[in-house]
Design an enzyme around this catalytic site. Structure first.
Site, PDB file in Angstrom:
ATOM      1  N   ASN A  21      46.285  35.790  32.672  1.00  0.00           N
ATOM      2  CA  ASN A  21      46.695  34.488  33.417  1.00  0.00           C
ATOM      3  C   ASN A  21      47.862  35.333  34.205  1.00  0.00           C
ATOM      4  O   ASN A  21      48.630  36.022  33.969  1.00  0.00           O
ATOM      5  CB  ASN A  21      47.235  33.552  32.621  1.00  0.00           C
ATOM      6  CG  ASN A  21      46.004  33.064  31.580  1.00  0.00           C
ATOM      7  OD1 ASN A  21      45.090  33.199  32.116  1.00  0.00           O
ATOM      8  ND2 ASN A  21      46.241  32.237  30.607  1.00  0.00           N
ATOM      9  N   HIS A  71      46.479  41.006  35.053  1.00  0.00           N
ATOM     10  CA  HIS A  71      46.340  40.345  36.448  1.00  0.00           C
ATOM     11  C   HIS A  71      47.438  40.099  37.452  1.00  0.00           C
ATOM     12  O   HIS A  71      47.334  39.491  38.418  1.00  0.00           O
ATOM     13  CB  HIS A  71      45.185  39.236  36.390  1.00  0.00           C
ATOM     14  CG  HIS A  71      44.025  39.739  35.932  1.00  0.00           C
ATOM     15  ND1 HIS A  71      42.804  38.520  35.459  1.00  0.00           N
ATOM     16  CD2 HIS A  71      43.180  40.826  35.981  1.00  0.00           C
ATOM     17  CE1 HIS A  71      41.918  39.284  35.164  1.00  0.00           C
ATOM     18  NE2 HIS A  71      42.117  40.713  35.268  1.00  0.00           N
ATOM     19  N   CYS A  91      55.398  42.116  49.681  1.00  0.00           N
ATOM     20  CA  CYS A  91      54.962  42.667  51.145  1.00  0.00           C
ATOM     21  C   CYS A  91      53.741  43.765  51.114  1.00  0.00           C
ATOM     22  O   CYS A  91      54.055  45.009  50.525  1.00  0.00           O
ATOM     23  CB  CYS A  91      56.155  42.956  52.169  1.00  0.00           C
ATOM     24  SG  CYS A  91      55.559  43.781  53.701  1.00  0.00           S
ATOM     25  N   CYS A 115      55.560  46.982  53.596  1.00  0.00           N
ATOM     26  CA  CYS A 115      56.584  47.919  52.944  1.00  0.00           C
ATOM     27  C   CYS A 115      56.914  47.824  51.413  1.00  0.00           C
ATOM     28  O   CYS A 115      57.491  48.586  50.910  1.00  0.00           O
ATOM     29  CB  CYS A 115      58.029  47.381  53.447  1.00  0.00           C
ATOM     30  SG  CYS A 115      58.785  45.715  53.017  1.00  0.00           S
ATOM     31  N   CYS A 148      56.813  39.037  55.917  1.00  0.00           N
ATOM     32  CA  CYS A 148      58.034  39.841  55.447  1.00  0.00           C
ATOM     33  C   CYS A 148      58.796  40.023  56.797  1.00  0.00           C
ATOM     34  O   CYS A 148      58.336  39.920  57.824  1.00  0.00           O
ATOM     35  CB  CYS A 148      57.705  41.204  54.902  1.00  0.00           C
ATOM     36  SG  CYS A 148      58.899  42.348  54.294  1.00  0.00           S
ATOM     37  N   CYS A 156      59.735  42.678  57.817  1.00  0.00           N
ATOM     38  CA  CYS A 156      59.171  44.135  58.468  1.00  0.00           C
ATOM     39  C   CYS A 156      57.801  43.354  59.316  1.00  0.00           C
ATOM     40  O   CYS A 156      57.078  44.559  59.936  1.00  0.00           O
ATOM     41  CB  CYS A 156      58.800  45.135  57.165  1.00  0.00           C
ATOM     42  SG  CYS A 156      57.352  44.626  56.588  1.00  0.00           S
ATOM     43  N   GLU A 196      33.757  26.576  23.496  1.00  0.00           N
ATOM     44  CA  GLU A 196      32.556  26.989  23.493  1.00  0.00           C
ATOM     45  C   GLU A 196      32.138  28.338  23.205  1.00  0.00           C
ATOM     46  O   GLU A 196      33.094  29.180  23.748  1.00  0.00           O
ATOM     47  CB  GLU A 196      31.647  26.418  24.799  1.00  0.00           C
ATOM     48  CG  GLU A 196      32.202  27.179  25.697  1.00  0.00           C
ATOM     49  CD  GLU A 196      31.859  26.408  27.225  1.00  0.00           C
ATOM     50  OE1 GLU A 196      31.429  25.164  27.087  1.00  0.00           O
ATOM     51  OE2 GLU A 196      31.745  27.183  28.001  1.00  0.00           O
ATOM     52  N   ALA A 206      42.849  25.562  21.758  1.00  0.00           N
ATOM     53  CA  ALA A 206      43.780  26.526  21.459  1.00  0.00           C
ATOM     54  C   ALA A 206      45.180  26.256  20.920  1.00  0.00           C
ATOM     55  O   ALA A 206      45.409  26.534  19.915  1.00  0.00           O
ATOM     56  CB  ALA A 206      44.010  27.556  22.665  1.00  0.00           C
TER      57      ALA A 206
HETATM   58  P1  NAD Z   1      37.407  31.317  32.675  1.00  0.00           P
HETATM   59  O1  NAD Z   1      37.988  30.144  33.354  1.00  0.00           O
HETATM   60  O2  NAD Z   1      36.426  32.160  32.976  1.00  0.00           O
HETATM   61  O3  NAD Z   1      37.161  30.638  31.133  1.00  0.00           O
HETATM   62  C1  NAD Z   1      38.123  29.752  30.610  1.00  0.00           C
HETATM   63  C2  NAD Z   1      37.679  29.863  29.182  1.00  0.00           C
HETATM   64  O4  NAD Z   1      38.540  28.836  28.367  1.00  0.00           O
HETATM   65  C3  NAD Z   1      36.234  29.044  28.903  1.00  0.00           C
HETATM   66  O5  NAD Z   1      35.453  30.052  27.973  1.00  0.00           O
HETATM   67  C4  NAD Z   1      36.709  27.648  28.213  1.00  0.00           C
HETATM   68  O6  NAD Z   1      35.652  27.109  27.372  1.00  0.00           O
HETATM   69  C5  NAD Z   1      37.833  27.875  27.570  1.00  0.00           C
HETATM   70  N1  NAD Z   1      38.883  26.930  27.338  1.00  0.00           N
HETATM   71  C6  NAD Z   1      38.976  25.859  28.242  1.00  0.00           C
HETATM   72  N2  NAD Z   1      40.139  24.958  27.716  1.00  0.00           N
HETATM   73  C7  NAD Z   1      40.249  25.414  26.486  1.00  0.00           C
HETATM   74  C8  NAD Z   1      41.273  25.192  25.366  1.00  0.00           C
HETATM   75  N3  NAD Z   1      41.877  24.107  25.594  1.00  0.00           N
HETATM   76  N4  NAD Z   1      41.516  25.956  24.391  1.00  0.00           N
HETATM   77  C9  NAD Z   1      40.606  26.992  24.274  1.00  0.00           C
HETATM   78  N5  NAD Z   1      39.666  27.357  25.065  1.00  0.00           N
HETATM   79  C10 NAD Z   1      39.445  26.793  26.252  1.00  0.00           C
HETATM   80  O7  NAD Z   1      38.995  32.035  32.458  1.00  0.00           O
HETATM   81  P2  NAD Z   1      39.204  33.648  32.277  1.00  0.00           P
HETATM   82  O8  NAD Z   1      38.051  34.069  31.317  1.00  0.00           O
HETATM   83  O9  NAD Z   1      40.379  33.741  31.856  1.00  0.00           O
HETATM   84  O10 NAD Z   1      38.561  34.250  33.623  1.00  0.00           O
HETATM   85  C11 NAD Z   1      38.992  33.687  34.853  1.00  0.00           C
HETATM   86  C12 NAD Z   1      39.998  34.771  35.653  1.00  0.00           C
HETATM   87  O11 NAD Z   1      40.782  33.809  36.693  1.00  0.00           O
HETATM   88  C13 NAD Z   1      41.050  35.362  35.178  1.00  0.00           C
HETATM   89  O12 NAD Z   1      41.546  36.531  35.493  1.00  0.00           O
HETATM   90  C14 NAD Z   1      42.079  34.256  34.762  1.00  0.00           C
HETATM   91  O13 NAD Z   1      43.439  35.006  34.660  1.00  0.00           O
HETATM   92  C15 NAD Z   1      42.219  33.954  36.322  1.00  0.00           C
HETATM   93  N6  NAD Z   1      42.661  32.253  36.077  1.00  0.00           N
HETATM   94  C16 NAD Z   1      44.009  32.237  35.693  1.00  0.00           C
HETATM   95  C17 NAD Z   1      44.641  31.097  35.708  1.00  0.00           C
HETATM   96  C18 NAD Z   1      46.077  31.203  35.156  1.00  0.00           C
HETATM   97  O14 NAD Z   1      46.780  31.887  35.409  1.00  0.00           O
HETATM   98  N7  NAD Z   1      46.187  29.834  34.454  1.00  0.00           N
HETATM   99  C19 NAD Z   1      44.050  29.924  36.170  1.00  0.00           C
HETATM  100  C20 NAD Z   1      42.595  29.921  36.430  1.00  0.00           C
HETATM  101  C21 NAD Z   1      42.084  31.493  36.719  1.00  0.00           C
END
Ligand code: NAD
Length: 245
Positions: free
Chosen positions: A103, A120, A128, A131, A149, A151, A216, A233
């Protein structure tokens, strides 16, 4: 695979030597930030493969900055939920060595977690592209995008777009932790994005037990997961922490 329960996870955490967590967008859904797989919100209007690719950003920064502005707004308003707080508590209790997060929302750090490996990047930092200077977001006017920026270079949030390399230091730290842990919690990730989805496999190859928490089953579940806890979660991690206290 039969579902496991917080009591089993609490027992695994009590017994293990080094626990690590790999988190994905799912852990932040309850903070109001939609995941890529969710059916609502931002990503129904912006196809991630189109808008989150570095080439799209370079070819048409004005278009991609439209999406980034909305994402920035969502992330700035979001607050950590009980799942982020539970992981921070586990670290304070010395039950969790660190978090590798995919995330970019900074919510683990906001909850108080200290050892957070940003696989990530982080959307609260800006850089930028010419620079390479880091730019304080307080100095940026988000109503005037794309942002440039002083620059003249294009400004980009310090996040890893599709088509970009993982920051080498984060990549090394993440694989080191994955290979050192004997318990890996894989939370709220579909495990569909490479190379982050190699981390649980690296952990497993080095002898770790893999525990997945998700609404899931995922691509990992059948082949790599030892314990699957189906559900939100925040609920599962809060219950686990309560049992450990
Ligand atoms: P994904 O969107 O592919 O999958 C999300 C997963 O989370 C799914 O398997 C879903 O079933 C599960 N999920 C949803 N709600 C949940 C909950 N309350 N409790 C437990 N599980 C739950 O996400 P990913 O695998 O992280 O891949 C997506 C890419 O995009 C990554 O790089 C991610 O960091 C980025 N992204 C980041 C953010 C953020 O920073 N919050 C948001 C969207 C996408």
């Amino acid at each position: 695979m039969p579902n496991s329960h917080p009591a089993e996870l609490a027992e695994l955490l009590r017994r293990c030597q080094v626990a690590a967590a790999l988190t994905g967008a799912g852990i932040s859904v309850e903070s109001g930030i939609p995941s890529f797989r969710g059916v609502h919100g931002l990503w129904t209007r912006y196809n991630p493969m189109e808008y989150a690719h570095i080439q799209a950003f370079l070819d048409n920064p004005a278009k991609v900055w439209g999406m980034l502005r909305e994402l920035d707004e969502l992330i700035r308003q979001a607050r950590p939920n009980p799942a982020h707080h539970a992981l921070a508590t586990l670290e304070k209790m010395s039950k969790l060595k660190g978090i590798i997060t995919q995330n970019v929302d900074n919510l683990h750090q906001a909850a108080g977690s200290k050892n957070v490996i940003e696989f990530h990047g982080n959307a609260r930092r800006f850089v930028c592209l010419r620079c390479r200077r880091q730019i304080d977001p307080a100095t940026l006017d988000f109503s005037q995008t794309p942002l440039y920026c002083s620059c003249g270079g294009l400004i980009k949030p310090d996040i890893v777009f599709f088509g970009e390399e993982i920051p080498p230091a984060a990549n090394r730290a993440a694989f080191d932790l994955a290979e050192a842990c004997d318990l890996m919690l894989v939370i709220g990730t579909s495990a569909a994005v490479m190379p982050a989805n190699f981390l649980p496999k690296a952990a497993k190859n080095h002898g770790a037990v893999i525990v997945e928490i998700n609404l899931e089953p995922t691509e990992l579940t059948r082949r790599f997961t030892d314990y699957f806890l189906e559900g939100s979660a925040s609920q599962i991690l809060s219950e686990t922490v309560a049992l450990l206290k």
